[in-house]
Design an enzyme around this catalytic site. Structure first.
Site, PDB file in Angstrom:
ATOM      1  CB  ILE A  88      47.056  43.776  46.318  1.00 16.90           C
ATOM      2  CG1 ILE A  88      47.943  43.977  45.284  1.00 16.90           C
ATOM      3  CG2 ILE A  88      45.595  43.596  45.843  1.00 16.90           C
ATOM      4  CD1 ILE A  88      48.184  42.900  44.245  1.00 16.90           C
ATOM      5  CG  ASP A 109      46.905  40.869  57.492  1.00  7.84           C
ATOM      6  OD1 ASP A 109      46.968  41.045  56.233  1.00  7.84           O
ATOM      7  OD2 ASP A 109      47.992  40.582  58.089  1.00  7.84           O
ATOM      8  CG  ASP A 148      46.543  30.565  61.051  1.00  7.35           C
ATOM      9  OD1 ASP A 148      46.729  30.567  59.793  1.00  7.35           O
ATOM     10  OD2 ASP A 148      47.107  29.969  61.693  1.00  7.35           O
ATOM     11  CE1 TYR A 174      51.056  33.177  45.215  1.00  9.44           C
ATOM     12  CE2 TYR A 174      51.560  33.620  42.910  1.00  9.44           C
ATOM     13  CZ  TYR A 174      50.807  33.917  44.031  1.00  9.44           C
ATOM     14  OH  TYR A 174      50.439  35.192  44.304  1.00  9.44           O
ATOM     15  CE  LYS A 201      47.236  33.502  44.510  1.00  9.50           C
ATOM     16  NZ  LYS A 201      46.385  33.868  45.362  1.00  9.50           N
ATOM     17  CB  THR A 210      51.296  44.146  41.546  1.00 16.68           C
ATOM     18  OG1 THR A 210      50.648  43.410  40.430  1.00 16.68           O
ATOM     19  CG2 THR A 210      50.778  45.096  42.155  1.00 16.68           C
TER      20      THR A 210
END
Length: 255
Positions: A18, A37, A63, A155, A159, A188
């Site tokens: 993504i 990244d 990081d 997770y 979120k 996805t």
């Protein structure tokens, strides 16, 4: 879209599925793209592809679990590309497992990437945006934050926290004309999703079952996300803030 050309846009996890799609879209829109990244080589490959297409992009190793690394990367990006006008917190990481079978070491890693990473990025970037009196933030959460997701308890916890934090930031930053919105992808087809599903026959059955449950009849693809992200980062969305939008092919229809 209006208002993106010439702005410095930071995308975390910019070398992922993504993230790469979002970076390329910003490159097409004329933004100066900072590909953040942890994998420097992968980030440079994305930036090089954008430059090859006539865009402006630089790669920055960061990081997200280290505030010092985030602060240094933000400073380097602004020195190279100018003041950050757009921030997309896209990076994420997870490992599937029933909550009662997991341990604190795993929780800490998931929280460090998915919750503390965006906190560090907001803290490093919003100060400059607030001083300048303008900016756009788009946080990539997950429909797991809205409806839950078996096997992704921590997770989803992260979120969900990101959604609540984003709404709070939208309120705090409104007087500074900084828009903060959230995009929630549904299932996805990315490397993270394939890792979650696993390999072999079981993984294929799980992916097929999820596809059947989506009204559009397919899994999301990385290229399904950049349009809404670019819109929320543009002047066309200048009066939109504190909103949560699902990109799920109709799987999630939450008000």
């Amino acid at each position: 879209m209006r208002g993106i050309k010439g702005k410095a846009a930071v995308v975390t996890g910019g070398a992922g599925g993504i993230g790469t799609a979002i970076c390329r879209r910003f490159g097409e829109e004329g933004a100066r793209v900072a590909v953040f990244d942890i994998n420097q080589d992968a980030a440079e490959a994305v930036a090089a592809a954008i430059r090859a297409d006539g865009g402006d992009a630089r790669a920055f190793a960061v990081d997200l679990t280290s505030q010092e690394s985030v602060v240094a990367a933000v400073a380097a990006a602004e020195e190279a590309l100018g003041p950050i006008g757009i921030l997309v917190n896209n990076a994420g990481w997870d490992r599937a497992g029933n909550f009662l079978d997991t341990d604190k070491a795993l929780w800490d890693r998931i929280v460090a990437v998915n919750l503390y990473g965006p906190l560090y990025m907001h803290h490093a970037v919003l100060k400059g945006m607030a001083e300048r009196g303008e900016g756009r933030v788009v946080n990539i959460a997950s429909d797991a934050a809205r409806v839950g997701s078996s096997g992704e308890a921590v997770y989803a916890y992260c979120k969900g926290g990101l959604v609540a934090f984003s709404k709070t930031m939208a309120r705090e930053m409104a007087k500074k004309r900084i828009n903060v919105n959230v995009v929630c992808p549904g299932p996805t087809d990315t490397a993270l999703f394939r890792d979650f599903c696993g390999d072999g026959e079981y993984g294929e059955k799980l992916r097929a079952g999820l596809a059947r449950s989506i009204p559009f009849g397919r899994l999301g693809q990385p290229d399904d996300l950049p349009g809404i992200v670019a819109f929320l980062a543009s002047d066309d969305a200048s009066f939109i803030t504190g909103q949560v939008i699902s990109v799920s092919g109709g799987l999630t229809m939450a008000g």
